[in-house]
Design a protein around this motif. Structure first.
Motif, PDB file in Angstrom:
ATOM      1  N   GLY A  11       0.783  -1.250   0.155  1.00  0.00           N
ATOM      2  CA  GLY A  11       0.074  -0.141   0.066  1.00  0.00           C
ATOM      3  C   GLY A  11       0.815   1.192   0.635  1.00  0.00           C
ATOM      4  O   GLY A  11       1.759   1.482  -0.232  1.00  0.00           O
ATOM      5  N   GLN A  15      -1.234   4.403   5.809  1.00  0.00           N
ATOM      6  CA  GLN A  15      -2.552   3.586   5.458  1.00  0.00           C
ATOM      7  C   GLN A  15      -2.027   1.898   6.775  1.00  0.00           C
ATOM      8  O   GLN A  15      -3.298   1.644   6.618  1.00  0.00           O
ATOM      9  CB  GLN A  15      -2.665   2.271   3.745  1.00  0.00           C
ATOM     10  CG  GLN A  15      -2.761   3.784   2.733  1.00  0.00           C
ATOM     11  CD  GLN A  15      -3.173   2.739   2.065  1.00  0.00           C
ATOM     12  OE1 GLN A  15      -2.647   2.179   1.350  1.00  0.00           O
ATOM     13  NE2 GLN A  15      -4.430   2.746   1.385  1.00  0.00           N
ATOM     14  N   VAL A  17      -0.316  -0.340   7.006  1.00  0.00           N
ATOM     15  CA  VAL A  17       0.754  -1.428   6.158  1.00  0.00           C
ATOM     16  C   VAL A  17       1.670  -2.438   7.111  1.00  0.00           C
ATOM     17  O   VAL A  17       1.082  -3.741   7.061  1.00  0.00           O
ATOM     18  CB  VAL A  17       0.920  -1.165   4.809  1.00  0.00           C
ATOM     19  CG1 VAL A  17       1.875  -2.726   4.606  1.00  0.00           C
ATOM     20  CG2 VAL A  17       0.188  -0.676   3.791  1.00  0.00           C
ATOM     21  N   SER A  51       5.855  -2.532   0.824  1.00  0.00           N
ATOM     22  CA  SER A  51       5.569  -3.790   1.122  1.00  0.00           C
ATOM     23  C   SER A  51       5.600  -4.603   2.511  1.00  0.00           C
ATOM     24  O   SER A  51       6.849  -3.779   2.405  1.00  0.00           O
ATOM     25  CB  SER A  51       5.925  -4.325  -0.189  1.00  0.00           C
ATOM     26  OG  SER A  51       7.754  -4.358  -0.033  1.00  0.00           O
ATOM     27  N   GLY A  75      -3.706  -6.118  -1.034  1.00  0.00           N
ATOM     28  CA  GLY A  75      -3.552  -4.419  -1.406  1.00  0.00           C
ATOM     29  C   GLY A  75      -4.491  -3.708  -1.022  1.00  0.00           C
ATOM     30  O   GLY A  75      -5.619  -3.588  -0.476  1.00  0.00           O
ATOM     31  N   PHE A  76      -3.620  -2.778  -0.275  1.00  0.00           N
ATOM     32  CA  PHE A  76      -4.673  -1.581   0.288  1.00  0.00           C
ATOM     33  C   PHE A  76      -4.437  -0.328  -0.268  1.00  0.00           C
ATOM     34  O   PHE A  76      -5.409   0.451  -0.164  1.00  0.00           O
ATOM     35  CB  PHE A  76      -3.131  -1.233   1.531  1.00  0.00           C
ATOM     36  CG  PHE A  76      -3.529  -1.500   3.162  1.00  0.00           C
ATOM     37  CD1 PHE A  76      -3.014  -2.587   3.485  1.00  0.00           C
ATOM     38  CD2 PHE A  76      -3.723  -0.570   4.792  1.00  0.00           C
ATOM     39  CE1 PHE A  76      -3.708  -3.570   4.738  1.00  0.00           C
ATOM     40  CE2 PHE A  76      -3.994  -1.400   5.491  1.00  0.00           C
ATOM     41  CZ  PHE A  76      -3.802  -2.773   6.241  1.00  0.00           C
ATOM     42  N   GLU A  77      -4.060  -0.260  -1.503  1.00  0.00           N
ATOM     43  CA  GLU A  77      -4.515   0.562  -2.719  1.00  0.00           C
ATOM     44  C   GLU A  77      -3.901  -0.280  -4.368  1.00  0.00           C
ATOM     45  O   GLU A  77      -3.279  -1.643  -3.766  1.00  0.00           O
ATOM     46  CB  GLU A  77      -3.196   1.039  -2.239  1.00  0.00           C
ATOM     47  CG  GLU A  77      -3.495   2.815  -2.815  1.00  0.00           C
ATOM     48  CD  GLU A  77      -3.013   3.267  -4.589  1.00  0.00           C
ATOM     49  OE1 GLU A  77      -3.717   3.540  -5.022  1.00  0.00           O
ATOM     50  OE2 GLU A  77      -1.906   1.575  -5.566  1.00  0.00           O
ATOM     51  N   GLU A  80      -0.783  -0.421  -5.820  1.00  0.00           N
ATOM     52  CA  GLU A  80       0.076  -1.141  -5.862  1.00  0.00           C
ATOM     53  C   GLU A  80      -0.014  -2.855  -5.333  1.00  0.00           C
ATOM     54  O   GLU A  80       1.362  -3.374  -5.156  1.00  0.00           O
ATOM     55  CB  GLU A  80      -0.161  -0.415  -3.968  1.00  0.00           C
ATOM     56  CG  GLU A  80       1.514   0.659  -3.887  1.00  0.00           C
ATOM     57  CD  GLU A  80       2.445   0.342  -4.809  1.00  0.00           C
ATOM     58  OE1 GLU A  80       3.621  -0.107  -3.514  1.00  0.00           O
ATOM     59  OE2 GLU A  80       2.695   1.086  -5.705  1.00  0.00           O
ATOM     60  N   ASN A  97      -8.266  -3.395  -2.222  1.00  0.00           N
ATOM     61  CA  ASN A  97      -8.986  -1.903  -1.627  1.00  0.00           C
ATOM     62  C   ASN A  97      -9.287  -1.500  -3.224  1.00  0.00           C
ATOM     63  O   ASN A  97      -8.203  -1.200  -3.623  1.00  0.00           O
ATOM     64  CB  ASN A  97      -8.501  -1.251  -0.445  1.00  0.00           C
ATOM     65  CG  ASN A  97      -9.138  -0.079  -0.180  1.00  0.00           C
ATOM     66  OD1 ASN A  97     -10.483   0.214  -0.764  1.00  0.00           O
ATOM     67  ND2 ASN A  97      -8.476   1.128   0.535  1.00  0.00           N
ATOM     68  N   THR A 134     -11.730   1.593   2.137  1.00  0.00           N
ATOM     69  CA  THR A 134     -11.470   2.992   2.500  1.00  0.00           C
ATOM     70  C   THR A 134     -12.601   3.395   2.862  1.00  0.00           C
ATOM     71  O   THR A 134     -13.116   4.437   3.713  1.00  0.00           O
ATOM     72  CB  THR A 134     -10.817   3.973   1.476  1.00  0.00           C
ATOM     73  OG1 THR A 134      -9.531   3.323   1.414  1.00  0.00           O
ATOM     74  CG2 THR A 134     -10.465   5.326   1.931  1.00  0.00           C
ATOM     75  N   ASN A 147      -7.273   0.262   8.095  1.00  0.00           N
ATOM     76  CA  ASN A 147      -6.248  -0.667   8.337  1.00  0.00           C
ATOM     77  C   ASN A 147      -7.080  -2.409   8.685  1.00  0.00           C
ATOM     78  O   ASN A 147      -6.928  -3.357   8.677  1.00  0.00           O
ATOM     79  CB  ASN A 147      -5.243  -0.126   9.289  1.00  0.00           C
ATOM     80  CG  ASN A 147      -4.146  -1.398   9.509  1.00  0.00           C
ATOM     81  OD1 ASN A 147      -4.559  -2.118   9.911  1.00  0.00           O
ATOM     82  ND2 ASN A 147      -3.156  -0.671   9.951  1.00  0.00           N
ATOM     83  N   MET A 150      -9.204  -3.717   6.396  1.00  0.00           N
ATOM     84  CA  MET A 150      -8.130  -5.052   6.101  1.00  0.00           C
ATOM     85  C   MET A 150      -8.093  -6.091   6.683  1.00  0.00           C
ATOM     86  O   MET A 150      -7.976  -7.116   5.779  1.00  0.00           O
ATOM     87  CB  MET A 150      -7.343  -4.109   4.984  1.00  0.00           C
ATOM     88  CG  MET A 150      -7.568  -2.958   4.383  1.00  0.00           C
ATOM     89  SD  MET A 150      -8.424  -3.385   2.464  1.00  0.00           S
ATOM     90  CE  MET A 150      -6.914  -4.589   1.626  1.00  0.00           C
TER      91      MET A 150
END
Length: 201
Positions: A11, A15, A17, A51, A75-77, A80, A97, A134, A147, A150
């Motif tokens: 991410g 965030q 990660v 990462s 994947g937070f984003e 990415e 996400n 989000t 967070n 996820m």
């Protein structure tokens, strides 16, 4: 057959990660696993790419996940996640996400943001489960809950009960009061539900 589970969390800085990976490691260790993790922050400032590798099992020698061996990509984003899809094994799952958080390398014009990173990932092997963590966090009143959303998302894709992970999440907030504990409980449940709904769709 190896008993080692490989999880890659990616991410943007800020965030959570690295915190998410720490909590996943704590849950694995609580059940008697050996666990190793490593992080790489692409840029020092908030907003840089991040990462985090986590490997756990009866005996783990290295924290580094080799390409093509990750069981889960969290994947937070979106972009990415797309950038790291080569790390998944053919049957590995991506939990993504859908939110777009443009990193500085894009804002500086060094890289282009992909048109549709989730669609690009679905062109590859393995299932891709996409949901807007989000927005879920914002609906609960605090973007920082992303967070925990996820972590709820990955809870049913681990080789141990979701409740073990939830317990580790909630312990983080016990000192900060029952209100924050309850918010994180709701965020965790919302993440699990979002993945369940996305898989059923």
């Amino acid at each position: 057959m190896s008993d080692i589970t490989n999880i890659l969390v990616v991410g943007i800085g800020g965030q959570g990660v690295m915190t998410a990976t720490e909590i996943l490691a704590e849950a694995a260790i609580a059940l008697g696993n050996d666990a190793k993790k490593t992080e790489v922050a692409g840029m020092a400032q908030r907003g840089g790419v991040v990462s985090s590798h986590l490997r756990f099992g009866s005996r783990v020698l290295s924290p580094q996940i080799t390409p093509g061996t990750a069981d889960v990509l969290l994947g937070f984003e979106a972009a990415e996640g797309m950038r790291w899809r080569h790390m998944l094994r053919p049957s590995g799952i991506s939990l993504m996400n859908t939110a777009r958080l443009v990193p500085p390398v894009v804002e500086l014009g060094l890289f282009d943001y992909p048109d549709d990173p989730i669609a690009a990932m679905r062109d590859g092997a393995g299932p891709v489960v996409a949901f807007d963590a989000t927005s879920i966090a914002l609906e609960l009143g605090d973007i920082r809950l992303g967070n925990t959303v996820m972590l709820g998302a990955i809870a049913d894709h681990l080789p141990f009960p979701a409740e073990v992970l939830l317990d580790c999440v909630l312990k983080r907030f016990q000192r900060k009061g029952e209100k924050l504990v309850e918010l994180n409980r709701r965020a965790f449940a919302a993440g699990r539900a979002a993945v369940g709904a996305a898989q059923a769709a």
